[in-house]
Every structure is written in C-alpha cells, then in structure tokens.
Design a protein around this motif. Structure first.
Motif, mmCIF file in Angstrom:
data_model
loop_
_atom_site.group_PDB
_atom_site.id
_atom_site.type_symbol
_atom_site.label_atom_id
_atom_site.label_comp_id
_atom_site.label_asym_id
_atom_site.label_seq_id
_atom_site.Cartn_x
_atom_site.Cartn_y
_atom_site.Cartn_z
ATOM 1 N N LYS A 94 -11.801 -0.505 2.118
ATOM 2 C CA LYS A 94 -11.188 0.196 3.255
ATOM 3 C C LYS A 94 -12.270 0.986 3.971
ATOM 4 O O LYS A 94 -12.638 2.084 3.561
ATOM 5 C CB LYS A 94 -10.105 1.176 2.773
ATOM 6 N N VAL A 112 -7.408 -4.792 -1.593
ATOM 7 C CA VAL A 112 -8.000 -3.838 -0.656
ATOM 8 C C VAL A 112 -8.164 -2.521 -1.396
ATOM 9 O O VAL A 112 -7.229 -2.054 -2.052
ATOM 10 C CB VAL A 112 -7.090 -3.641 0.585
ATOM 11 N N ASP A 163 -3.163 -3.164 -2.140
ATOM 12 C CA ASP A 163 -3.978 -1.974 -2.390
ATOM 13 C C ASP A 163 -4.283 -1.897 -3.889
ATOM 14 O O ASP A 163 -3.416 -2.168 -4.719
ATOM 15 C CB ASP A 163 -3.204 -0.729 -1.931
ATOM 16 N N VAL A 223 -12.205 -2.669 8.116
ATOM 17 C CA VAL A 223 -11.271 -3.327 7.193
ATOM 18 C C VAL A 223 -10.317 -4.282 7.915
ATOM 19 O O VAL A 223 -10.068 -5.393 7.440
ATOM 20 C CB VAL A 223 -10.510 -2.316 6.294
ATOM 21 N N ASP A 276 0.856 -1.181 0.000
ATOM 22 C CA ASP A 276 0.000 0.000 0.000
ATOM 23 C C ASP A 276 0.890 1.228 0.000
ATOM 24 O O ASP A 276 1.850 1.289 0.771
ATOM 25 C CB ASP A 276 -0.898 -0.008 1.250
ATOM 26 N N CYS A 295 -1.902 3.350 6.354
ATOM 27 C CA CYS A 295 -2.642 2.080 6.189
ATOM 28 C C CYS A 295 -1.751 0.878 6.505
ATOM 29 O O CYS A 295 -2.159 -0.005 7.257
ATOM 30 C CB CYS A 295 -3.173 1.945 4.769
ATOM 31 N N TYR A 317 -2.539 -1.869 9.428
ATOM 32 C CA TYR A 317 -2.747 -3.288 9.098
ATOM 33 C C TYR A 317 -1.720 -4.156 9.822
ATOM 34 O O TYR A 317 -2.057 -5.182 10.391
ATOM 35 C CB TYR A 317 -2.621 -3.560 7.594
#
Length: 146
Positions: free
Chosen positions: A108, A85, A58, A112, A14, A19, A23
């Motif tokens: 997202k 994602v 992503d 998520v 990503d 993010c 995660y």
C-alpha cells in the motif's frame, strides 16, 4: 479485451473503509463494475459461492489475518486470483503470500491503485492465453476424431 472487463467479478477485503472506497472507485474508473467490498475475511469467505475472479485481500486485518483467509479461499477454489495487499513492505510476508497461493503481493503506497490495475491486466492476459490454448487443445482433439 474491453468486453472481458465487465465479466470480471472483484472482491475487495480490507478492514479500512477508506482503502476499500479508494480501490473500488479506481477500479470503476477503469471500467471494472462488478465489485463487492468486505470489511473482514469471514464475510468474504461466506460469499465465495458468488465465484469472484479476483480478490484484493488486505494482509493485516482484525478478525482473521490475510494468510488464514488466503488459505481458505485457495482451499475453496484454487482458480481464484488472490492479490495480497499490505501496508508493510516485508519480504517474508511477500514470500509467504506467494507460497500460500497469492498471485501477487502489493504494498500500500502512492502507486497501489495503478499496481492493482497492472496486476488485473496481467491476469486478463493469462486468462486469454489459457482460453486460446484450450481452444487449440479442443481443435487438436476434434481433428483426431474427425
């Protein structure tokens, strides 16, 4: 099940640093330790030799879009579970992600991270089923031989 967690290798791809950090932390809080993050698709593709089990990818990135990366991952190793994602809740994007070989498509949103863990648990169940059916196959094979 717990012991298998430690063996899972995750890639998070990503270009949004926030993010990836969120995660990664969430996965670690759920006892998944082997996590490598990448800020773009090229870096991820160069590291596929590390044999990740699961890649959170992503969809909307600057260098290569998620679909390009997804196709290249699947060409490299079709057995890697790729979860796309995306910030957009777009049905066409979701359908294309699955068509190109993604295991799942997550939006997202506020949930998520929970959805990521649910997806990982689904994958663990599948892996477990596959190893049991392989064992059954071996047993059957050996019972024929001996």
């Amino acid at each position: 099940m717990e012991t298998y967690n430690q063996n899972l290798k995750f890639f998070i791809v990503d270009d949004d640093r926030f993010c990836t950090t969120v995660y990664e932390q969430y996965l670690k809080n759920n006892h998944y330790e082997n996590i490598t993050s990448f800020s773009n698709g090229e870096e991820c593709l160069e590291e596929l030799y590390q044999k990740p089990d699961i890649i959170f990818l992503d969809h909307n990135m600057e260098d290569l879009n998620g679909f390009e990366v997804l196709k290249k991952i699947k060409r490299y190793d079709p057995n890697i579970y790729v979860i796309m994602v995306s910030a957009q809740e777009n049905i066409d994007t979701a359908v294309n992600a699955l068509k190109y070989g993604a295991f799942d498509y997550l939006v997202k949103d506020a949930r998520v991270c929970e959805k990521m863990i649910e997806t990982v648990e689904k994958i663990l169940k599948i892996k477990e089923e596959m190893s049991h059916s392989k064992l059954k196959g071996f047993r059957k094979f050996f019972s024929i031989l001996f």
